[in-house]
Design an enzyme around this catalytic site. Structure first.
Site, short mmCIF file in Angstrom:
data_model
loop_
_atom_site.label_atom_id
_atom_site.label_comp_id
_atom_site.label_asym_id
_atom_site.label_seq_id
_atom_site.Cartn_x
_atom_site.Cartn_y
_atom_site.Cartn_z
N ASN A 85 -12.02 7.51 -13.65
CA ASN A 85 -11.72 7.95 -12.53
C ASN A 85 -11.88 7.05 -11.23
O ASN A 85 -11.91 7.59 -10.01
CB ASN A 85 -12.70 9.15 -12.50
N VAL A 92 -11.89 6.00 -5.57
CA VAL A 92 -12.66 6.88 -6.57
C VAL A 92 -11.49 8.20 -6.59
O VAL A 92 -11.25 8.60 -5.61
CB VAL A 92 -13.92 7.36 -6.17
N CYS A 93 -11.22 8.72 -7.72
CA CYS A 93 -10.52 9.82 -7.75
C CYS A 93 -11.43 11.05 -8.15
O CYS A 93 -11.64 11.11 -9.37
CB CYS A 93 -9.29 9.94 -8.73
N ILE A 94 -11.41 11.89 -7.21
CA ILE A 94 -12.46 12.96 -7.26
C ILE A 94 -11.91 14.16 -6.55
O ILE A 94 -11.51 13.91 -5.41
CB ILE A 94 -13.97 12.58 -7.24
N SER A 242 -11.96 15.32 -11.20
CA SER A 242 -10.91 14.34 -10.60
C SER A 242 -9.73 15.41 -10.46
O SER A 242 -9.50 16.28 -11.01
CB SER A 242 -10.58 13.10 -11.43
#
Length: 242
Positions: A85, A92-94, A242
């Site tokens: 992620n 950061v992909c969240i 994500s």
């Protein structure tokens, strides 16, 4: 000399930063890049004990928009990461960091995205959870996601993912030594306790005093005009997907 007037976003950020100094989040150390700039924070993340990241010292940066908390900040690792992620550039992909828009193509519910009741504390808790429990349904790093699933499904018999993480953890020790940081490796060291507020001798404290003065004036206005104060509730819940 009077302190400069703070915007509403600066006031919100100052209160959050102050709160995190007095009651830190386990596994994190938060500082300001420049005391005069509340919109850019430095974050140090300590790898949780009994995980692949144990002993790691991962540096990141949070940048806040001028309309915070109505729009989310960005969270970017400065330390090289290998995680399903985390994009190769460190972003950061969240879900909690995604703008609150209705996007059916993303597979995320609007309630999973950012909203003004979220805060830095919920973001930090989501990131630390993400290290141990990646979301592989919509990965930012497909190769890392595939490798992680092999490691998980083989019950750690496939060591490729684990070996890469261990190497990255070892590589962070040089940064910790350079910064004079002792990385916690036991649960007792990792668990932090609230500490006393820092000495009030900085420019930020002058800004905070100005903020408090503004609050007093606002309260007086509310009492005169409405006779009551309608406070909002803080919700610390966060989503870790994500």
């Amino acid at each position: 000399m009077a302190a400069p007037q703070m915007s509403s976003s600066q006031k919100a950020l100052w209160l959050e930063w102050k709160g995190l100094q007095e009651e830190p989040v386990e596994g994190f150390r938060v500082t300001l890049v420049d005391e005069a700039d509340l919109y850019c924070w430095e974050v140090a993340i300590f790898g949780p004990p009994s995980t692949l990241y144990e002993g790691g010292y991962f540096k990141a940066q949070m940048k806040f928009p001028q309309d915070y908390p109505y729009s989310p900040p960005t969270f970017k690792f400065l330390t090289k990461m290998w995680h399903p992620n985390v994009y190769e550039n460190g972003d950061v992909c969240i879900s909690i960091l995604h703008p609150p828009v209705d996007d059916p193509q993303s597979g995320e519910l609007p309630s999973e995205r950012w909203n003004p009741t979220q805060n830095v504390r919920t973001i930090l808790l989501s990131v630390i959870s993400l290290l141990s429990e990646p979301n592989t349904f919509s990965p930012a790093n497909v190769d890392a996601s595939v490798m992680y699933r092999r490691w998980r499904d083989s019950r750690a018999k496939d060591k490729e993912y684990e070996n890469i993480i261990r190497m990255r953890v070892l590589a962070t020790q040089a940064d910790a030594d350079r910064d004079g940081v002792k990385v916690p490796t036991t649960l007792a060291e990792y668990c932090v306790k609230p500490r006393a507020p820092p000495p009030r001798d900085s420019t930020s404290d002058l800004l905070y005093d100005d903020f408090c003065d503004d609050l007093d004036e606002d309260d007086d206005d509310d009492d005169n005009e409405d006779g009551y104060y309608d406070g909002g509730d803080n919700n610390d819940s966060g989503n870790e997907e994500s």
